[in-house]
Scaffold this motif. Sequence first.
Motif, short mmCIF file in Angstrom:
data_model
loop_
_atom_site.label_atom_id
_atom_site.label_comp_id
_atom_site.label_asym_id
_atom_site.label_seq_id
_atom_site.Cartn_x
_atom_site.Cartn_y
_atom_site.Cartn_z
N SER A 69 33.31 60.20 69.24
CA SER A 69 33.03 58.81 68.87
C SER A 69 31.58 58.47 69.23
CB SER A 69 33.99 57.88 69.60
OG SER A 69 33.76 57.97 71.01
N ARG A 70 31.17 57.26 68.87
CA ARG A 70 29.79 56.85 69.15
C ARG A 70 29.50 56.83 70.65
NH1 ARG A 70 30.93 53.51 64.73
NH2 ARG A 70 31.65 51.85 66.11
N ASP A 71 30.50 56.57 71.49
CA ASP A 71 30.28 56.58 72.93
C ASP A 71 30.61 57.95 73.54
OD1 ASP A 71 33.01 56.64 72.80
OD2 ASP A 71 33.34 54.85 74.03
N GLU A 72 30.61 59.00 72.67
CA GLU A 72 30.78 60.40 73.10
C GLU A 72 32.16 60.66 73.71
OE1 GLU A 72 28.44 62.87 72.57
OE2 GLU A 72 27.52 61.29 71.37
N SER A 73 33.18 60.00 73.19
CA SER A 73 34.54 60.23 73.67
C SER A 73 35.35 60.97 72.63
CB SER A 73 35.23 58.89 74.00
OG SER A 73 34.59 58.24 75.07
N PHE A 74 36.27 61.80 73.12
CA PHE A 74 37.23 62.46 72.25
C PHE A 74 38.45 61.56 72.19
CE2 PHE A 74 40.29 66.18 71.58
CZ PHE A 74 40.18 66.08 70.21
N ARG A 75 38.37 60.59 71.27
CA ARG A 75 39.38 59.53 71.19
C ARG A 75 39.94 59.52 69.78
NH1 ARG A 75 36.14 55.32 71.74
NH2 ARG A 75 36.09 55.50 74.02
N LEU A 174 43.75 54.49 74.02
CA LEU A 174 42.66 54.36 74.99
C LEU A 174 42.97 54.94 76.35
CD1 LEU A 174 41.66 50.68 74.11
CD2 LEU A 174 40.43 52.75 73.47
N ALA A 175 44.20 55.31 76.63
CA ALA A 175 44.56 55.82 77.96
C ALA A 175 43.72 57.04 78.31
CB ALA A 175 46.04 56.16 78.00
N PRO A 176 43.15 57.11 79.52
CA PRO A 176 42.27 58.23 79.89
C PRO A 176 43.07 59.47 80.28
CG PRO A 176 42.42 56.68 81.71
CD PRO A 176 43.21 56.07 80.58
N PHE A 177 42.53 60.64 79.90
CA PHE A 177 43.19 61.91 80.24
C PHE A 177 42.22 62.92 80.83
CE2 PHE A 177 46.37 60.04 77.58
CZ PHE A 177 47.57 60.55 78.07
N GLY A 178 41.11 62.43 81.38
CA GLY A 178 40.19 63.32 82.07
C GLY A 178 38.95 63.60 81.26
N PRO A 214 43.14 60.32 86.10
CA PRO A 214 42.93 61.50 85.25
C PRO A 214 42.04 62.56 85.87
CG PRO A 214 41.77 59.58 84.38
CD PRO A 214 42.66 59.08 85.46
N THR A 215 41.08 62.18 86.70
CA THR A 215 40.21 63.18 87.32
C THR A 215 40.93 63.91 88.44
OG1 THR A 215 38.25 61.88 86.76
CG2 THR A 215 38.01 63.55 88.48
N ARG A 216 41.63 63.16 89.29
CA ARG A 216 42.31 63.76 90.43
C ARG A 216 43.52 64.58 90.04
NH1 ARG A 216 46.49 62.24 93.59
NH2 ARG A 216 46.73 60.28 92.44
N LEU A 217 44.08 64.30 88.84
CA LEU A 217 45.34 64.95 88.45
C LEU A 217 45.17 65.99 87.34
CD1 LEU A 217 47.69 61.80 88.43
CD2 LEU A 217 47.31 63.45 90.28
N ARG A 218 43.93 66.39 87.04
CA ARG A 218 43.73 67.38 85.97
C ARG A 218 44.45 68.68 86.30
NH1 ARG A 218 37.80 67.89 83.34
NH2 ARG A 218 38.79 69.88 82.82
N PRO A 219 45.37 69.13 85.45
CA PRO A 219 46.14 70.33 85.77
C PRO A 219 45.29 71.58 85.92
CG PRO A 219 47.13 69.12 83.94
CD PRO A 219 45.80 68.52 84.20
N ASP A 220 44.17 71.67 85.18
CA ASP A 220 43.34 72.88 85.27
C ASP A 220 42.52 72.93 86.54
OD1 ASP A 220 41.99 70.64 84.24
OD2 ASP A 220 40.41 71.90 83.37
#
Length: 720
Positions: A69-75, A174-178, A214-220
């Motif tokens: 997207s324009r704000d560089e998000s994979f949305r 819009l929910a964040p996923f990392g 999303p940052t603290r819980l990233r499975p990878d």
Amino acid sequence: MLLYSRFQWMEKLIRQVQVSAVGLMVLALLLGGGAAILDRIFPPNLARYHDLARVVVDRHGMPLRYYLSRDESFRLPVLSTGVDSGYLEMLVAYEDKRFYEHPGVDVLALLRASGQILGSGRVVSGASTLTMQAARLLEPRPRTLANKLVEMARALQLERHYSKEEILSLYLTLAPFGGNVEGVEAGAQVLLGRPPRNLTPTEAALLVALPQSPTRLRPDRHPLAARAARDKVLTRVAEPLEIEAGHLTRLLAEDLPRGRSEQPFIAPLLAERMQRGHPDKKLIKTTLDGALQQGLEQLVRRSASDLGPAVSISVLVVENASREVRAYIGSADFRAEESQGQVDMVSAVRSPGSTLKPLIYGLAFERGLAHPASRVNDAPRPFGAYMPKNFQDRYYGEVDLTEALRKSLNVPAVLLLERLGPVNFVERLRRNKISMDFPDDSQPALPVALGGVGMQLEDLVRLYAAMADDGVVRPLVFGPEDLQGNKETQEDSPLLKPGVRAQIRQILLGVDRPVFAASGKAKNVAYKTGTSYGFRDAWALGFNDTYSVGVWIGRPDGTPNPGHYGYKTAAPLMFEVFDALPENPGGKPRAKLVTVSLEDPDLPPGLQYIDRPLAERGERSRPGPRILFPLSGAEIPLDLVERGIPLQAEGGSRPYRWIINGRPYQTEQVQGFSTAPRLMPDGLGFTEITLVDALGRKSTSQVRFVKEAASVLKRSAPTL
């Protein structure tokens, strides 16, 4: 009196109550009016919701490439109806169990959270509803009490304007996923490698848990924390969703997805072209066959690995009847720097080599200037100052035009273009919207026949698809929007008439298949190869009853690629591409092959032999030319050469043409020895002298210039 006083008191009380009620009503009206005004002045800001990533898909909807997207998000856009129902039930049960009852703010949850804070001095459970979270995701703000009140007001505003399903879609998008991954569609693509249509309970629980942190819980990166958060969701929703204890135990034992899935990167150069051409579209459809594209990309990468790191390859596959592009490979490897993989060679302007010869022959046949059975003398000859040469300087003498085209002989092609007129030929193609570039706006000339013009692979495939189909040069169809342009050309006149197209196809079907091409299922492929000057471009263009295929091989920077030419390098790959194509896509009826005769024993005299006047034809019985001086094998001392060497010859049909070391020797044609042309040697060493008469017959002499000659040569040598 007492009774009267009591009534007076009651009357005052009633009036006060009435005033208070009116005041409350006025206050309510003022507040309501103020809220309505504020709602109009500050409507919900949905800019982030509409700022979505873009996706280019194939004809079946398979993603080829995503653009942020324009704000560089994979949305990616998400509708509540496009998500697994079990995930939605789990999300509501865990995040906002009264989502479908409250007006955007859950008063009971607020009271519970406030009581927990007062009792324990810390936040035990939150009171944010899904609507409030959607409001915060639309307009992210720091977590303060004042901003919390703003979120509550915005939540009430969202509920006033949108349905519960629409609000849920806001959250799901819009929910964040990392990182820059937002929305459950993008989250599922990255974490699970597929859309969130059919999820297992553990997958759904993970997608519910991740937006909390999303940052603290990233499975990878943090698998233990992610697993704990997932298990917390499963445990909490087990009762409301009626998950049995045994089933819950099995779910808690399942592993997490550890890595992140790579996003598709198929047909990157076509995707780039399509997204530039449709800047306002989020979903861009193409006519590509994604599975075929992937297979051909692997084939091209293997082929390029054998050609050197600086060499690139482009391939274009078009379905003849619809002109729809089924495969588009602009370079061998998009990420390769040495071969300039980000340069799209499908649309790059290059010299087409000999690939225009079938059109030259076809137009000459159509205008009655020649016939496939017409004979021509394939021998060196000048066209003014222009002296075309055959590949590897090999000449075949008298041949018919069928053989001349199959062998891709240069002199016959230039001769036919001279008869057509190069300007007329080029304008004929330009009227069919074929782009042809000439340096410095120069006029088309005879070198056009051998690649002296700039063209695109895309336009060459259009020409060959027209020859394969109905003769009309239509635009290629890359997406649904191009179909209209294709229909607009339905009434255009064909470039070549049906009978001529059949002749050209019959000739090209007879071109030998390269012995080093892999044998496969491709049959009835009519094709032509081409090589530009200096081995810079190797071409192969062909068609059968269903497809047209174009292959280009070379270096994008235009430097030579010695040893690689169309027949050796591009044609084998073209046949491998044909072998990979489905034989009859969609069960469409095949085009009928028309067989025509390429021989005509009753040709009029003017078409029997096309490159010399009738009066000269009897001269073929006369002896050919012979070089009298200098004799082949002679050694000539440079100190005896003052004014040049006289070139003397006899026999054959005049005028003569002299060729020195493969280059035309520019002299005036003479009839006698006394005024014979003179050759000034370039220096020591061997010099090859070739004499060609008017009928193309030739004689050759090779002499050697030395510092000192043998005494016998000095005694017998004439004064020069």
